[in-house]
Design an enzyme around this catalytic site. Structure first.
Site, PDB file in Angstrom:
ATOM      1  N   ALA A  76       0.847  -1.191   0.000  1.00 27.13           N
ATOM      2  CA  ALA A  76       0.000   0.000   0.000  1.00 27.13           C
ATOM      3  C   ALA A  76       0.885   1.245   0.000  1.00 27.13           C
ATOM      4  CB  ALA A  76      -0.890   0.004   1.231  1.00 27.13           C
ATOM      5  N   GLY A  80       0.783  -5.126   1.565  1.00 23.29           N
ATOM      6  CA  GLY A  80      -0.441  -5.303   0.773  1.00 23.29           C
ATOM      7  C   GLY A  80      -0.170  -5.998  -0.558  1.00 23.29           C
ATOM      8  N   GLU A  99      -0.429  -9.494   0.219  1.00 22.36           N
ATOM      9  CA  GLU A  99      -1.851  -9.801   0.438  1.00 22.36           C
ATOM     10  C   GLU A  99      -2.593  -9.915  -0.897  1.00 22.36           C
ATOM     11  OE1 GLU A  99      -2.346  -6.519   3.240  1.00 22.36           O
ATOM     12  OE2 GLU A  99      -2.990  -8.003   4.724  1.00 22.36           O
ATOM     13  N   GLU A 148       4.208  -5.004   7.434  1.00 20.94           N
ATOM     14  CA  GLU A 148       3.485  -3.887   8.073  1.00 20.94           C
ATOM     15  C   GLU A 148       4.016  -3.553   9.463  1.00 20.94           C
ATOM     16  OE1 GLU A 148       2.109  -6.488   6.581  1.00 20.94           O
ATOM     17  OE2 GLU A 148       0.567  -5.815   5.184  1.00 20.94           O
TER      18      GLU A 148
HETATM   19  N1  COA Z   1       4.515   3.330  -0.368  1.00 17.52           N
HETATM   20  C1  COA Z   1       4.868   4.485  -0.966  1.00 17.52           C
HETATM   21  N2  COA Z   1       6.043   4.677  -1.585  1.00 17.52           N
HETATM   22  C2  COA Z   1       6.891   3.648  -1.600  1.00 17.52           C
HETATM   23  C3  COA Z   1       6.617   2.409  -1.013  1.00 17.52           C
HETATM   24  C4  COA Z   1       5.349   2.266  -0.368  1.00 17.52           C
HETATM   25  N3  COA Z   1       4.945   1.110   0.170  1.00 17.52           N
HETATM   26  N4  COA Z   1       7.663   1.570  -1.180  1.00 17.52           N
HETATM   27  C5  COA Z   1       8.574   2.270  -1.880  1.00 17.52           C
HETATM   28  N5  COA Z   1       8.114   3.529  -2.140  1.00 17.52           N
HETATM   29  C6  COA Z   1       8.788   4.597  -2.869  1.00 17.52           C
HETATM   30  C7  COA Z   1       9.897   5.217  -2.047  1.00 17.52           C
HETATM   31  O1  COA Z   1       9.365   6.184  -1.154  1.00 17.52           O
HETATM   32  C8  COA Z   1      10.746   5.801  -3.129  1.00 17.52           C
HETATM   33  O2  COA Z   1      10.146   7.000  -3.580  1.00 17.52           O
HETATM   34  P1  COA Z   1      11.051   8.351  -3.790  1.00 17.52           P
HETATM   35  O3  COA Z   1      12.040   7.969  -4.851  1.00 17.52           O
HETATM   36  O4  COA Z   1      10.057   9.375  -4.208  1.00 17.52           O
HETATM   37  O5  COA Z   1      11.699   8.584  -2.457  1.00 17.52           O
HETATM   38  C9  COA Z   1      10.638   4.787  -4.268  1.00 17.52           C
HETATM   39  O6  COA Z   1       9.462   4.059  -3.996  1.00 17.52           O
HETATM   40  C10 COA Z   1      11.791   3.822  -4.319  1.00 17.52           C
HETATM   41  O7  COA Z   1      11.926   3.219  -3.040  1.00 17.52           O
HETATM   42  P2  COA Z   1      13.322   3.074  -2.277  1.00 17.52           P
HETATM   43  O8  COA Z   1      13.029   2.813  -0.840  1.00 17.52           O
HETATM   44  O9  COA Z   1      14.207   4.213  -2.612  1.00 17.52           O
HETATM   45  O10 COA Z   1      13.881   1.739  -2.998  1.00 17.52           O
HETATM   46  P3  COA Z   1      14.869   0.660  -2.367  1.00 17.52           P
HETATM   47  O11 COA Z   1      15.156  -0.287  -3.498  1.00 17.52           O
HETATM   48  O12 COA Z   1      15.988   1.289  -1.672  1.00 17.52           O
HETATM   49  O13 COA Z   1      14.002  -0.118  -1.249  1.00 17.52           O
HETATM   50  C11 COA Z   1      12.052  -1.307  -0.436  1.00 17.52           C
HETATM   51  C12 COA Z   1      12.909  -0.881  -1.636  1.00 17.52           C
HETATM   52  C13 COA Z   1      10.825  -2.003  -1.015  1.00 17.52           C
HETATM   53  C14 COA Z   1      12.831  -2.263   0.451  1.00 17.52           C
HETATM   54  C15 COA Z   1      11.634  -0.073   0.391  1.00 17.52           C
HETATM   55  O14 COA Z   1      11.123   0.923  -0.497  1.00 17.52           O
HETATM   56  C16 COA Z   1      10.561  -0.387   1.401  1.00 17.52           C
HETATM   57  O15 COA Z   1      10.856  -0.927   2.446  1.00 17.52           O
HETATM   58  N6  COA Z   1       9.283  -0.013   1.101  1.00 17.52           N
HETATM   59  C17 COA Z   1       8.189  -0.249   1.984  1.00 17.52           C
HETATM   60  C18 COA Z   1       7.722  -1.692   1.891  1.00 17.52           C
HETATM   61  C19 COA Z   1       6.636  -1.955   2.908  1.00 17.52           C
HETATM   62  O16 COA Z   1       6.874  -2.065   4.078  1.00 17.52           O
HETATM   63  N7  COA Z   1       5.377  -2.109   2.418  1.00 17.52           N
HETATM   64  C20 COA Z   1       4.270  -2.402   3.224  1.00 17.52           C
HETATM   65  C21 COA Z   1       3.530  -1.168   3.543  1.00 17.52           C
HETATM   66  S1  COA Z   1       2.225  -1.435   4.697  1.00 17.52           S
END
Ligand code: COA
Length: 259
Positions: free
Chosen positions: A66, A110, A113, A133
């Site tokens: 999400a 999500g 999910e 989450e």
């Molecule tokens: N919601 C909104 N934006 C997200 C996102 C999410 N779930 N996951 C990644 N993004 C965005 C980042 O904010 C970033 O945006 P920006 O360039 O404008 O700052 C872009 O996607 C790239 O992400 P980044 O974190 O720089 O890539 P990465 O390869 O270093 O790391 C992840 C990748 C997936 C490990 C990391 O983004 C992450 O942990 N995301 C959240 C995952 C999560 O917990 N999801 C469940 C949510 S309830």
């Protein structure tokens, strides 16, 4: 149909929905969730579509879950109203046609999910999965607390959801979260091989089989077996049963009518 956050393409008898925010790792905004729900409803009603595949745009992500930005302003009542309108996960669950998750990279929160709500999960060997989450101080709200334990058992579901750890595709397949893992370059070919094989069957038989198997997650065994028997009896009434049996006996390919 025009969409802003997803792409919908037809590939022979199968349809492909691509979550299309690659710069945000295909994080699912509310708009994206609504668009997927709309696309699923339309493809389910489209007689030319016999199987549906969902994937993420770009090389990195299926979806990182999400859109966390949208959590900032969200109130409990906002969340409650969203559930009242019916969730994406419920929309996937109630789609009568088979839905396959083609997991091409990150699959978190999500996103996992969404994949679990699908009927079959095929992943690239580059995929990473996690019920993450807990890392941002919340819990799964799209069905993982129920679907994850049904797929992998209570202990592993607890471990994944309480630690928020990420696992690779091989481990995810080992615990039963993925049905197949293939080299990244072969992901699309293999997924559509499966989708098109399903599409080559009688659509009415596929529909009944899916309904019966889906019910196994909801019903106690004796009721589930009775439900299967009812659907099997229903299958005895179809034109495709007549055709399938005749074709077998005449040693020829069946020509399905989907009735
Ligand atoms: N919601 C909104 N934006 C997200 C996102 C999410 N779930 N996951 C990644 N993004 C965005 C980042 O904010 C970033 O945006 P920006 O360039 O404008 O700052 C872009 O996607 C790239 O992400 P980044 O974190 O720089 O890539 P990465 O390869 O270093 O790391 C992840 C990748 C997936 C490990 C990391 O983004 C992450 O942990 N995301 C959240 C995952 C999560 O917990 N999801 C469940 C949510 S309830």
């Amino acid at each position: 149909m025009n969409y802003e956050t997803i792409l919908v393409a037809h590939r022979g008898p199968s349809a492909l929905i691509t979550l299309n925010r690659p710069d945000k790792l295909n994080a699912m905004s509310l708009m994206m969730k609504e668009e997927i729900i709309r696309a699923l409803r339309d493809l389910d009603a489209d007689t030319a579509t016999r199987a549906i595949v969902i994937t993420g745009a770009g090389q990195k992500a299926f979806t990182a879950g999400a859109d966390i930005h949208e959590f900032r302003e969200r109130t409990p009542m906002d969340q409650w109203r969203m559930y009242d309108h019916g969730t994406l996960y419920h929309a996937v669950d109630r789609t009568a046609k088979p839905v396959i998750a083609m997991i091409n990279g990150y699959c978190f929160g999500g996103g996992l999910e969404l994949a679990m709500a699908c009927d079959i999960r095929i992943a690239s060997d580059r995929a990473t999965l996690g019920q993450t989450e807990i890392n941002i101080g919340i819990i799964p709200g799209g069905g993982a607390s129920q679907r994850l334990s049904r797929l992998v058992g209570l202990g592993i579901a607890m471990k994944l959801a309480l630690t928020g750890e990420r696992i690779d595709a091989k481990e995810a397949q080992r615990i039963g979260l993925l049905d197949e893992v293939v080299p990244h370059a072969r992901l699309e070919r293999r997924t559509f091989e499966i989708a098109d094989r399903i599409a080559s069957k009688s659509a009415v038989a596929v529909r009944l089989a899916k309904a019966a198997i889906r019910a196994s997650a909801r019903l106690p065994l004796d009721q589930g077996l009775r439900y299967e028997q009812s659907l099997f009896a229903l299958a005895m009434s179809t034109q495709d049963k007549e055709e399938g049996v005749e074709a077998f006996l005449e040693k020829r390919e069946a020509k399905w009518k989907d009735r």
